[in-house]
Write a protein that holds these residues in place. Structure first.
Motif, PDB file in Angstrom:
ATOM      1  N   GLN A 149     -13.135  -8.166 -22.524  1.00 33.73           N
ATOM      2  CA  GLN A 149     -11.813  -8.789 -22.593  1.00 33.73           C
ATOM      3  C   GLN A 149     -11.440  -9.069 -24.048  1.00 33.73           C
ATOM      4  OE1 GLN A 149     -10.392 -11.636 -19.600  1.00 33.73           O
ATOM      5  NE2 GLN A 149     -10.120 -13.126 -21.231  1.00 33.73           N
ATOM      6  N   ILE A 150     -10.210  -8.723 -24.405  1.00 32.91           N
ATOM      7  CA  ILE A 150      -9.671  -9.003 -25.734  1.00 32.91           C
ATOM      8  C   ILE A 150      -8.539 -10.002 -25.571  1.00 32.91           C
ATOM      9  CG2 ILE A 150      -8.599  -8.035 -27.802  1.00 32.91           C
ATOM     10  CD1 ILE A 150      -9.771  -5.333 -27.018  1.00 32.91           C
ATOM     11  N   ARG A 151      -8.703 -11.178 -26.137  1.00 31.53           N
ATOM     12  CA  ARG A 151      -7.647 -12.183 -26.071  1.00 31.53           C
ATOM     13  C   ARG A 151      -6.916 -12.246 -27.405  1.00 31.53           C
ATOM     14  NH1 ARG A 151      -8.896 -15.725 -29.833  1.00 31.53           N
ATOM     15  NH2 ARG A 151     -10.986 -16.568 -29.958  1.00 31.53           N
ATOM     16  N   ASN A 152      -5.614 -12.526 -27.329  1.00 29.69           N
ATOM     17  CA  ASN A 152      -4.749 -12.541 -28.500  1.00 29.69           C
ATOM     18  C   ASN A 152      -3.960 -13.846 -28.480  1.00 29.69           C
ATOM     19  OD1 ASN A 152      -3.359 -11.633 -30.785  1.00 29.69           O
ATOM     20  ND2 ASN A 152      -1.773 -10.650 -29.559  1.00 29.69           N
ATOM     21  N   ALA A 153      -4.540 -14.895 -29.047  1.00 27.72           N
ATOM     22  CA  ALA A 153      -4.022 -16.248 -28.845  1.00 27.72           C
ATOM     23  C   ALA A 153      -3.116 -16.703 -29.982  1.00 27.72           C
ATOM     24  CB  ALA A 153      -5.183 -17.229 -28.707  1.00 27.72           C
ATOM     25  N   THR A 154      -2.007 -17.355 -29.608  1.00 29.73           N
ATOM     26  CA  THR A 154      -1.124 -18.036 -30.555  1.00 29.73           C
ATOM     27  C   THR A 154      -0.773 -19.397 -29.958  1.00 29.73           C
ATOM     28  OG1 THR A 154      -0.161 -15.949 -31.330  1.00 29.73           O
ATOM     29  CG2 THR A 154       1.053 -17.968 -31.807  1.00 29.73           C
ATOM     30  N   ILE A 155      -1.216 -20.458 -30.618  1.00 36.61           N
ATOM     31  CA  ILE A 155      -0.994 -21.817 -30.138  1.00 36.61           C
ATOM     32  C   ILE A 155      -0.234 -22.569 -31.219  1.00 36.61           C
ATOM     33  CG2 ILE A 155      -2.073 -23.936 -29.322  1.00 36.61           C
ATOM     34  CD1 ILE A 155      -4.561 -22.199 -28.643  1.00 36.61           C
ATOM     35  N   THR A 156       0.970 -23.027 -30.914  1.00 34.03           N
ATOM     36  CA  THR A 156       1.784 -23.708 -31.920  1.00 34.03           C
ATOM     37  C   THR A 156       2.370 -24.999 -31.373  1.00 34.03           C
ATOM     38  OG1 THR A 156       3.836 -22.532 -31.355  1.00 34.03           O
ATOM     39  CG2 THR A 156       2.407 -21.508 -33.007  1.00 34.03           C
ATOM     40  N   PHE A 157       2.569 -25.937 -32.297  1.00 29.54           N
ATOM     41  CA  PHE A 157       3.282 -27.187 -32.029  1.00 29.54           C
ATOM     42  C   PHE A 157       4.317 -27.339 -33.142  1.00 29.54           C
ATOM     43  CE2 PHE A 157      -0.960 -27.624 -30.279  1.00 29.54           C
ATOM     44  CZ  PHE A 157      -0.715 -28.120 -29.009  1.00 29.54           C
ATOM     45  N   GLU A 158       5.590 -27.532 -32.769  1.00 26.11           N
ATOM     46  CA  GLU A 158       6.666 -27.555 -33.743  1.00 26.11           C
ATOM     47  C   GLU A 158       7.673 -28.639 -33.376  1.00 26.11           C
ATOM     48  OE1 GLU A 158      10.095 -24.528 -35.570  1.00 26.11           O
ATOM     49  OE2 GLU A 158       8.824 -23.921 -33.870  1.00 26.11           O
ATOM     50  N   SER A 159       7.982 -29.511 -34.337  1.00 25.94           N
ATOM     51  CA  SER A 159       9.022 -30.514 -34.104  1.00 25.94           C
ATOM     52  C   SER A 159      10.382 -29.823 -34.087  1.00 25.94           C
ATOM     53  CB  SER A 159       8.982 -31.589 -35.195  1.00 25.94           C
ATOM     54  OG  SER A 159       9.234 -31.022 -36.469  1.00 25.94           O
ATOM     55  N   LEU A 160      11.274 -30.289 -33.236  1.00 29.95           N
ATOM     56  CA  LEU A 160      12.568 -29.629 -33.079  1.00 29.95           C
ATOM     57  C   LEU A 160      13.452 -29.775 -34.309  1.00 29.95           C
ATOM     58  CD1 LEU A 160      13.483 -30.395 -29.351  1.00 29.95           C
ATOM     59  CD2 LEU A 160      12.337 -28.403 -30.338  1.00 29.95           C
ATOM     60  N   ASP A 161      13.152 -30.751 -35.179  1.00 27.15           N
ATOM     61  CA  ASP A 161      13.926 -30.874 -36.411  1.00 27.15           C
ATOM     62  C   ASP A 161      13.349 -30.015 -37.530  1.00 27.15           C
ATOM     63  OD1 ASP A 161      11.643 -32.204 -37.182  1.00 27.15           O
ATOM     64  OD2 ASP A 161      12.587 -34.171 -37.393  1.00 27.15           O
ATOM     65  N   GLY A 162      12.248 -29.315 -37.265  1.00 24.86           N
ATOM     66  CA  GLY A 162      11.676 -28.387 -38.232  1.00 24.86           C
ATOM     67  C   GLY A 162      10.824 -29.009 -39.318  1.00 24.86           C
ATOM     68  N   THR A 163      10.520 -30.302 -39.236  1.00 27.59           N
ATOM     69  CA  THR A 163       9.758 -30.962 -40.306  1.00 27.59           C
ATOM     70  C   THR A 163       8.251 -30.900 -40.101  1.00 27.59           C
ATOM     71  OG1 THR A 163       9.924 -33.098 -39.170  1.00 27.59           O
ATOM     72  CG2 THR A 163      11.657 -32.551 -40.764  1.00 27.59           C
ATOM     73  N   ARG A 164       7.803 -30.609 -38.894  1.00 27.52           N
ATOM     74  CA  ARG A 164       6.366 -30.549 -38.616  1.00 27.52           C
ATOM     75  C   ARG A 164       6.049 -29.269 -37.866  1.00 27.52           C
ATOM     76  NH1 ARG A 164       6.248 -33.980 -41.765  1.00 27.52           N
ATOM     77  NH2 ARG A 164       5.291 -36.054 -41.709  1.00 27.52           N
ATOM     78  N   PHE A 165       4.957 -28.624 -38.265  1.00 26.33           N
ATOM     79  CA  PHE A 165       4.557 -27.377 -37.601  1.00 26.33           C
ATOM     80  C   PHE A 165       3.049 -27.208 -37.720  1.00 26.33           C
ATOM     81  CE2 PHE A 165       3.663 -22.777 -37.675  1.00 26.33           C
ATOM     82  CZ  PHE A 165       4.227 -22.411 -36.463  1.00 26.33           C
ATOM     83  N   SER A 166       2.408 -26.839 -36.610  1.00 26.59           N
ATOM     84  CA  SER A 166       0.978 -26.544 -36.592  1.00 26.59           C
ATOM     85  C   SER A 166       0.755 -25.270 -35.796  1.00 26.59           C
ATOM     86  CB  SER A 166       0.197 -27.702 -35.945  1.00 26.59           C
ATOM     87  OG  SER A 166      -1.182 -27.376 -35.854  1.00 26.59           O
ATOM     88  N   SER A 167      -0.074 -24.378 -36.327  1.00 29.05           N
ATOM     89  CA  SER A 167      -0.304 -23.082 -35.691  1.00 29.05           C
ATOM     90  C   SER A 167      -1.783 -22.745 -35.706  1.00 29.05           C
ATOM     91  CB  SER A 167       0.489 -21.990 -36.408  1.00 29.05           C
ATOM     92  OG  SER A 167       0.202 -20.709 -35.873  1.00 29.05           O
ATOM     93  N   ASN A 168      -2.257 -22.226 -34.598  1.00 25.77           N
ATOM     94  CA  ASN A 168      -3.636 -21.760 -34.491  1.00 25.77           C
ATOM     95  C   ASN A 168      -3.612 -20.392 -33.829  1.00 25.77           C
ATOM     96  OD1 ASN A 168      -6.380 -21.478 -32.982  1.00 25.77           O
ATOM     97  ND2 ASN A 168      -6.727 -23.118 -34.460  1.00 25.77           N
ATOM     98  N   ARG A 169      -4.155 -19.376 -34.510  1.00 26.73           N
ATOM     99  CA  ARG A 169      -4.107 -18.004 -34.010  1.00 26.73           C
ATOM    100  C   ARG A 169      -5.493 -17.401 -34.040  1.00 26.73           C
ATOM    101  NH1 ARG A 169       1.341 -16.039 -34.817  1.00 26.73           N
ATOM    102  NH2 ARG A 169       2.590 -17.602 -35.901  1.00 26.73           N
ATOM    103  N   GLY A 170      -5.712 -16.403 -33.180  1.00 25.89           N
ATOM    104  CA  GLY A 170      -7.002 -15.736 -33.198  1.00 25.89           C
ATOM    105  C   GLY A 170      -7.085 -14.608 -32.195  1.00 25.89           C
ATOM    106  N   VAL A 171      -7.896 -13.622 -32.532  1.00 25.10           N
ATOM    107  CA  VAL A 171      -8.206 -12.508 -31.640  1.00 25.10           C
ATOM    108  C   VAL A 171      -9.700 -12.532 -31.382  1.00 25.10           C
ATOM    109  CG1 VAL A 171      -8.196 -10.002 -31.352  1.00 25.10           C
ATOM    110  CG2 VAL A 171      -6.293 -11.129 -32.520  1.00 25.10           C
ATOM    111  N   GLY A 172     -10.084 -12.451 -30.129  1.00 24.30           N
ATOM    112  CA  GLY A 172     -11.500 -12.510 -29.790  1.00 24.30           C
ATOM    113  C   GLY A 172     -11.884 -11.502 -28.730  1.00 24.30           C
TER     114      GLY A 172
END
Length: 276
Positions: A149-172
């Motif tokens: 199995q090949i997973r292609n993950a994108t996990i993000t958290f973003e404030s709607l006003d655009g001032t905060r953003f966090s991203s976690n990505r990876g292929v495994g």
């Protein structure tokens, strides 16, 4: 990675050997399968960073409703003995919430009251091999084998006003065991069970030096009806679960590389099978 490649070479070698022994009698059958339905999140928690929040997607992340889901696969069966499967499972869940408490992801803190968008995009590709144990039995079939199995993950958290953003990505890449059995109840109706799963230290499986413990389990049961000799419909109930806990020191991203992500999903779908 070395162990994964050795497993693929072993499966390929087994198939080639069988083909050489009886190449004159080889017969091929192809199947295309499509499913449409919905997913219900039974439980889903994630922590990004050792000092991050243990975030409950169901209680705080807007995953307390149903989401659409689809699934597609192509199969090739050789002489009723060997089955090769390619599966694509898109799996994206997007929600918008207002935080009731502070939440931290990879050193980025979102204050209580923040309106934010949560994206959990976790599609995967799966290559599987099954060896049929009872190839001459027309009523009951049972196959055992392995999956990559090949997973292609994108996990993000973003404030709607655009001032905060966090991203976690990876292929495994994760290998697993596979089982599938079917029983023809009568001329029209049949039942089928299928499971792909493993629980093991991921570092041992993929040759990495990172200490990560992971698991996957994709198990389903279905009832189907043969409409014609080449077309059938089915109703499917599926459990999809698993996750991982550990630290990726090779590519820590914006934080310290620590991730704890465990989920339990229930899927209900209807599907269509076309044989050609």
């Amino acid at each position: 990675m070395k162990k994964t490649y050795l497993l693929l070479l072993f499966l390929a070698g087994s198939f080639v050997s069988q083909s050489q022994n009886s190449s004159d009698t080889a017969r091929y059958q192809f199947r295309a399968v499509a499913e449409l339905g919905f997913v219900s999140v039974l439980s889903h928690q994630i922590q990004l960073g050792k000092n991050g929040t243990n975030f409950d997607y169901v209680k705080s992340g807007g995953q307390d409703v149903l989401f659409p889901v689809a699934r597609f696969s192509l199969e090739m069966q050789v002489r009723n003995r060997h089955t090769f499967i390619f599966l694509y499972q898109p799996l994206g869940i997007e929600s918008k919430v207002r935080l009731k408490e502070d939440a931290t992801f990879d050193n980025t803190t979102f204050a209580a009251g923040t309106s934010m968008k949560c994206l959990y995009n976790f599609p995967f590709y799966r290559f599987s091999y099954l060896r049929e144990l009872f190839p001459s039995n027309k009523k009951f079939q049972l196959g055992v084998g392995a999956t990559i199995q090949i997973r292609n993950a994108t996990i993000t958290f973003e404030s709607l006003d655009g001032t905060r953003f966090s991203s976690n990505r990876g292929v495994g890449i994760v290998p697993a065991l596979k089982l599938r059995g079917s029983l023809q109840l009568n001329r029209i109706f049949y039942t089928e069970i299928e499971a792909d799963g493993i629980y093991a230290p991921v570092s041992y499986l993929n040759g990495s030096d990172n200490e990560v413990v992971g698991a996957i389990l994709d198990a389903s049961g279905r009832v189907g009806a043969n409409i014609t000799s080449s077309h059938s419909l089915f109703l499917n109930l599926r459990y999809l679960g698993g996750g991982a806990t550990g630290t990726d020191t090779d590519d820590p991203g914006p934080g310290d590389g620590y991730v704890k992500n465990w989920l339990h999903f229930a899927l209900v779908s209807t599907g269509f099978v076309y044989k050609f």
